[in-house]
Design a protein around this motif. Sequence first.
Motif, PDB file in Angstrom:
ATOM      1  N   ASN A 128       0.550   7.328  -2.203  1.00 22.62           N
ATOM      2  CA  ASN A 128       1.257   6.084  -2.017  1.00 22.62           C
ATOM      3  C   ASN A 128       1.041   5.566  -0.594  1.00 22.62           C
ATOM      4  OD1 ASN A 128       2.885   3.915  -2.413  1.00 22.62           O
ATOM      5  ND2 ASN A 128       4.796   5.058  -2.248  1.00 22.62           N
ATOM      6  N   LEU A 129       0.253   4.512  -0.485  1.00 22.41           N
ATOM      7  CA  LEU A 129       0.059   3.833   0.788  1.00 22.41           C
ATOM      8  C   LEU A 129       0.931   2.591   0.778  1.00 22.41           C
ATOM      9  CD1 LEU A 129      -3.790   3.719   1.441  1.00 22.41           C
ATOM     10  CD2 LEU A 129      -2.091   4.917   2.781  1.00 22.41           C
ATOM     11  N   SER A 130       1.733   2.420   1.792  1.00 22.01           N
ATOM     12  CA  SER A 130       2.555   1.225   1.905  1.00 22.01           C
ATOM     13  C   SER A 130       1.832   0.261   2.836  1.00 22.01           C
ATOM     14  CB  SER A 130       3.924   1.598   2.466  1.00 22.01           C
ATOM     15  OG  SER A 130       4.644   0.445   2.787  1.00 22.01           O
ATOM     16  N   HIS A 147       2.591   8.768   4.769  1.00 25.13           N
ATOM     17  CA  HIS A 147       3.319   9.955   5.230  1.00 25.13           C
ATOM     18  C   HIS A 147       4.135   9.551   6.454  1.00 25.13           C
ATOM     19  CE1 HIS A 147       0.908  12.089   2.350  1.00 25.13           C
ATOM     20  NE2 HIS A 147      -0.211  11.846   3.005  1.00 25.13           N
ATOM     21  N   GLN A 148       3.949  10.202   7.576  1.00 23.41           N
ATOM     22  CA  GLN A 148       4.667   9.869   8.807  1.00 23.41           C
ATOM     23  C   GLN A 148       3.842   8.984   9.732  1.00 23.41           C
ATOM     24  OE1 GLN A 148       7.813  10.706   8.975  1.00 23.41           O
ATOM     25  NE2 GLN A 148       7.579  11.761   7.031  1.00 23.41           N
ATOM     26  N   GLN A 149       2.649   8.619   9.300  1.00 21.22           N
ATOM     27  CA  GLN A 149       1.715   7.862  10.122  1.00 21.22           C
ATOM     28  C   GLN A 149       1.852   6.359   9.857  1.00 21.22           C
ATOM     29  OE1 GLN A 149      -2.351   8.686   9.071  1.00 21.22           O
ATOM     30  NE2 GLN A 149      -3.124   8.094  11.077  1.00 21.22           N
ATOM     31  N   GLU A 150       1.841   5.577  10.930  1.00 16.63           N
ATOM     32  CA  GLU A 150       1.842   4.122  10.810  1.00 16.63           C
ATOM     33  C   GLU A 150       0.660   3.570  11.579  1.00 16.63           C
ATOM     34  OE1 GLU A 150       5.463   1.979  11.504  1.00 16.63           O
ATOM     35  OE2 GLU A 150       6.677   3.633  10.750  1.00 16.63           O
TER      36      GLU A 150
END
Length: 161
Positions: A128-130, A147-150
């Motif tokens: 799941n990529l937002s 995940h926790q990466q932006e």
Amino acid sequence: MHNPLSILRAMVLDGLIQAGHMYFVRQSYPRGMFKNIKESLLITPYKSAGEANHHYNAIVSDPRRYIYSVYHPGDREKLYYAASQPEGYGIYIALLKDREWKPGHSFTAAIRRYMRLHGGSRPDGRENLSAELSIRFGELFINLKRHQQELKIPLSEIEKT
């Protein structure tokens, strides 16, 4: 080129001015170039002169940059003329066409391709990529959360992949 921004209309301009946007930065907008359009421009609304000047100073190389102030004689009329969409021009406002932007299937594939090439690890089809769209000084960005990466990636970079 993907163009998710709205055409400037008088009704939109009325609403922005009523909401307190008194300064508008104009700049070139290549994403709005289509057949029979000789020039495409983007107008970004601001409530404060400081914010508008910050944007204006960030685009010094753009020969079409200009700050309209509804307080300045003639600028309000020029904005409404731009909102009339004069023939041969595409005038856009820095607002999304749709309330919520969603990448289509081909755009999602381009994002995954970009992540595979530049993101450090391979996203699989189930992951799941937002993805959200944002705009800063007239440039469109995709904000990816994984995940926790932006990541904040210029839309033009994703389109190159």
